[in-house]
Design a protein around this motif. Sequence first.
Motif, mmCIF file in Angstrom:
data_model
loop_
_atom_site.group_PDB
_atom_site.id
_atom_site.type_symbol
_atom_site.label_atom_id
_atom_site.label_comp_id
_atom_site.label_asym_id
_atom_site.label_seq_id
_atom_site.Cartn_x
_atom_site.Cartn_y
_atom_site.Cartn_z
ATOM 1 N N ILE A 197 0.563 -1.445 -0.080
ATOM 2 C CA ILE A 197 -0.002 -0.388 -0.099
ATOM 3 C C ILE A 197 1.190 1.259 -0.217
ATOM 4 C CG2 ILE A 197 -1.692 1.368 1.405
ATOM 5 C CD1 ILE A 197 -3.351 -1.700 2.993
ATOM 6 N N ASP A 198 0.908 1.708 -1.300
ATOM 7 C CA ASP A 198 1.684 3.612 -1.312
ATOM 8 C C ASP A 198 1.194 4.255 -0.375
ATOM 9 O OD1 ASP A 198 3.259 1.768 -2.707
ATOM 10 O OD2 ASP A 198 2.159 2.020 -4.725
ATOM 11 N N ASP A 199 -0.082 4.525 -0.372
ATOM 12 C CA ASP A 199 -1.084 6.071 0.389
ATOM 13 C C ASP A 199 -1.967 5.177 1.727
ATOM 14 O OD1 ASP A 199 -1.378 8.522 1.506
ATOM 15 O OD2 ASP A 199 -2.753 8.569 -1.136
ATOM 16 N N PRO A 200 -1.201 4.935 2.140
ATOM 17 C CA PRO A 200 -2.695 4.006 3.646
ATOM 18 C C PRO A 200 -3.661 5.288 3.818
ATOM 19 C CG PRO A 200 0.017 4.245 4.165
ATOM 20 C CD PRO A 200 -0.187 4.804 2.907
ATOM 21 N N ALA A 201 -3.189 6.371 3.557
ATOM 22 C CA ALA A 201 -4.087 7.742 4.156
ATOM 23 C C ALA A 201 -5.044 7.543 2.931
ATOM 24 C CB ALA A 201 -3.507 8.954 4.671
ATOM 25 N N GLY A 202 -5.061 7.152 1.847
ATOM 26 C CA GLY A 202 -5.924 7.492 0.454
ATOM 27 C C GLY A 202 -6.834 6.514 0.599
ATOM 28 N N LEU A 203 -5.892 5.332 0.898
ATOM 29 C CA LEU A 203 -6.919 4.114 1.297
ATOM 30 C C LEU A 203 -7.864 3.887 1.903
ATOM 31 C CD1 LEU A 203 -7.171 1.117 -0.816
ATOM 32 C CD2 LEU A 203 -5.989 0.521 0.527
ATOM 33 N N ASP A 204 -7.172 4.514 3.413
ATOM 34 C CA ASP A 204 -8.622 4.871 4.446
ATOM 35 C C ASP A 204 -9.972 5.432 4.143
ATOM 36 O OD1 ASP A 204 -9.415 5.175 6.712
ATOM 37 O OD2 ASP A 204 -7.699 5.916 7.582
ATOM 38 N N VAL A 205 -9.607 6.231 3.362
ATOM 39 C CA VAL A 205 -10.606 7.130 2.931
ATOM 40 C C VAL A 205 -11.455 6.102 2.174
ATOM 41 C CG1 VAL A 205 -11.668 9.559 2.312
ATOM 42 C CG2 VAL A 205 -9.843 9.414 3.644
ATOM 43 N N ALA A 206 -10.790 6.040 0.777
ATOM 44 C CA ALA A 206 -11.349 5.446 -0.336
ATOM 45 C C ALA A 206 -11.960 4.318 0.150
ATOM 46 C CB ALA A 206 -10.359 4.465 -1.582
ATOM 47 N N ILE A 207 -12.117 3.069 1.212
ATOM 48 C CA ILE A 207 -12.296 2.659 1.509
ATOM 49 C C ILE A 207 -13.597 2.014 2.311
ATOM 50 C CG2 ILE A 207 -12.976 0.149 2.682
ATOM 51 C CD1 ILE A 207 -9.405 -0.303 1.941
ATOM 52 N N ASP A 208 -13.594 3.840 2.527
ATOM 53 C CA ASP A 208 -14.741 4.180 3.418
ATOM 54 C C ASP A 208 -15.827 4.730 2.925
ATOM 55 O OD1 ASP A 208 -14.239 3.948 6.590
ATOM 56 O OD2 ASP A 208 -12.270 5.698 6.878
ATOM 57 N N GLY A 209 -15.544 5.466 1.900
ATOM 58 C CA GLY A 209 -16.759 5.945 1.272
ATOM 59 C C GLY A 209 -17.455 4.761 0.191
ATOM 60 N N ILE A 210 -16.926 3.532 0.127
ATOM 61 C CA ILE A 210 -17.516 2.456 -0.593
ATOM 62 C C ILE A 210 -18.697 1.809 0.426
ATOM 63 C CG2 ILE A 210 -17.761 -0.029 -1.009
ATOM 64 C CD1 ILE A 210 -14.297 0.067 -0.872
ATOM 65 N N PRO A 211 -20.304 2.316 -0.774
ATOM 66 C CA PRO A 211 -21.352 1.823 0.477
ATOM 67 C C PRO A 211 -21.446 0.891 0.603
ATOM 68 C CG PRO A 211 -21.901 3.330 -1.820
ATOM 69 C CD PRO A 211 -20.494 2.809 -1.651
ATOM 70 N N GLY A 212 -21.879 0.144 2.129
ATOM 71 C CA GLY A 212 -22.033 -0.639 2.533
ATOM 72 C C GLY A 212 -20.695 -1.272 3.530
ATOM 73 N N VAL A 213 -20.196 -0.849 3.451
ATOM 74 C CA VAL A 213 -18.826 -0.715 4.356
ATOM 75 C C VAL A 213 -18.708 0.019 5.634
ATOM 76 C CG1 VAL A 213 -16.198 -0.707 5.215
ATOM 77 C CG2 VAL A 213 -17.345 -1.148 2.830
ATOM 78 N N LEU A 214 -18.378 -0.908 6.908
ATOM 79 C CA LEU A 214 -18.821 -0.587 8.739
ATOM 80 C C LEU A 214 -17.499 0.011 8.828
ATOM 81 C CD1 LEU A 214 -20.577 0.157 10.660
ATOM 82 C CD2 LEU A 214 -19.664 -2.387 11.540
ATOM 83 N N GLY A 215 -16.875 -0.590 8.123
ATOM 84 C CA GLY A 215 -15.456 0.256 8.549
ATOM 85 C C GLY A 215 -13.776 -0.757 8.386
ATOM 86 N N HIS A 216 -12.477 -0.968 7.873
ATOM 87 C CA HIS A 216 -11.817 -1.657 7.497
ATOM 88 C C HIS A 216 -10.465 -1.222 8.772
ATOM 89 C CE1 HIS A 216 -9.600 2.139 6.761
ATOM 90 N NE2 HIS A 216 -11.403 2.314 6.104
ATOM 91 N N GLY A 217 -9.995 -2.425 8.590
ATOM 92 C CA GLY A 217 -8.602 -2.142 9.497
ATOM 93 C C GLY A 217 -7.814 -1.490 9.299
ATOM 94 N N LEU A 218 -7.885 -0.849 8.528
ATOM 95 C CA LEU A 218 -6.185 0.209 8.699
ATOM 96 C C LEU A 218 -6.570 1.405 9.488
ATOM 97 C CD1 LEU A 218 -5.404 1.303 4.855
ATOM 98 C CD2 LEU A 218 -4.040 0.425 5.898
ATOM 99 N N PHE A 219 -5.121 1.453 10.202
ATOM 100 C CA PHE A 219 -5.524 2.653 11.194
ATOM 101 C C PHE A 219 -4.487 3.401 11.177
ATOM 102 C CE2 PHE A 219 -8.571 -0.289 13.101
ATOM 103 C CZ PHE A 219 -8.376 -0.370 14.390
ATOM 104 N N VAL A 220 -4.769 5.065 10.499
ATOM 105 C CA VAL A 220 -3.578 5.759 10.148
ATOM 106 C C VAL A 220 -3.742 7.042 11.010
ATOM 107 C CG1 VAL A 220 -3.285 7.073 8.329
ATOM 108 C CG2 VAL A 220 -3.942 4.762 7.518
ATOM 109 N N GLY A 221 -2.738 6.952 11.702
ATOM 110 C CA GLY A 221 -2.405 8.047 12.634
ATOM 111 C C GLY A 221 -3.315 8.148 13.807
ATOM 112 N N LEU A 222 -3.193 6.813 14.094
ATOM 113 C CA LEU A 222 -4.070 6.681 15.533
ATOM 114 C C LEU A 222 -2.607 6.150 16.785
ATOM 115 C CD1 LEU A 222 -7.194 4.552 15.075
ATOM 116 C CD2 LEU A 222 -7.068 6.960 15.044
#
Length: 244
Positions: A197-222
Amino acid sequence: MSDSQADAKRAVGHAAAALVEDGMTLGLGTGSTTAFAIEAIGRRVRDEGLDVRGVPTSYAAERLARESGVPVVTLDEIGLDTLPTSRSPLDLALDGADEVGPALGLIKGRGAAHVREKVVASLAARFVVLVDASKEVERLGTQAPVPVEVLPFAEPAVARALRGLGAEATLRMGEKKDGPVVTDQGLWVLDARFDGIDDPAGLDVAIDGIPGVLGHGLFVGLATDVLVGGGEQVRHVVQPRERG
C-alpha cells in the motif's frame, strides 16, 4: 505459536501493563498479545489494589477482563456525553496489530474486531500497540490483508469496489463451522489483499467511502506508541503526535 513468540508476546503484555496507572480508564483490545496485558493488569488489580476500569473491544476481551478481575464498563457508562470534546475519554488503549509500518500505520483485524478497536483507539489519549518483531514491515500490505467489515447484502458490490482499488477481495470463512465469519455486529468480513500500500491515508478514505462498508482495518494516525517484543526484550517506539 512458538515458544520464542509466546515469550515475546508475554514480555510486551507485561510491559504494557506496567504503563497503567491508578485511576485510569482503559481501552482493552482483542488478540493473543493483548490477552497477556489484560491478565497482567488483572494481577495488578489483585496484588496492588490498582483502581482501573476497562472498555473491551469484543466479547472475547470482555470475558477475559472479567475472568482476570479487571472491572469492565461500556462507552455509555464512562459518560461520553458529559465530557468536553477536547478531552480524551480514555487515558490509555492497548491493542495488537497484524502489521506495523512507517509512521506507526497499522493493519488490524485478524480477530475481526477492528471496527470496535478503531472506535476505542480514536477515544484514547494514548494508543499503545503491542506486537512481536515479525509484525514490523517497511510497507503496509506486504504481509497482511486489510479486513473490511460489510453488510452481507452489499458483499458482492463491496468486493467489486475493492477490486477496483487494486485488491484481491476474499470473503473470510469460518474455521470449524460452515459459512462466513460473523462479527460481533452480525456482519461479514472481506479480506482485501494488496500488493503493498503506497498511500495508506488515501486508501483509508477510499474504503470508508464504499457503500455497505461499516469499517476496515487500516489504522492511520491513531497509534502513539508501539511496544515490540523480541524474546524477553521489549523495544519502545514513539510516534510524536498531539492527541486530546
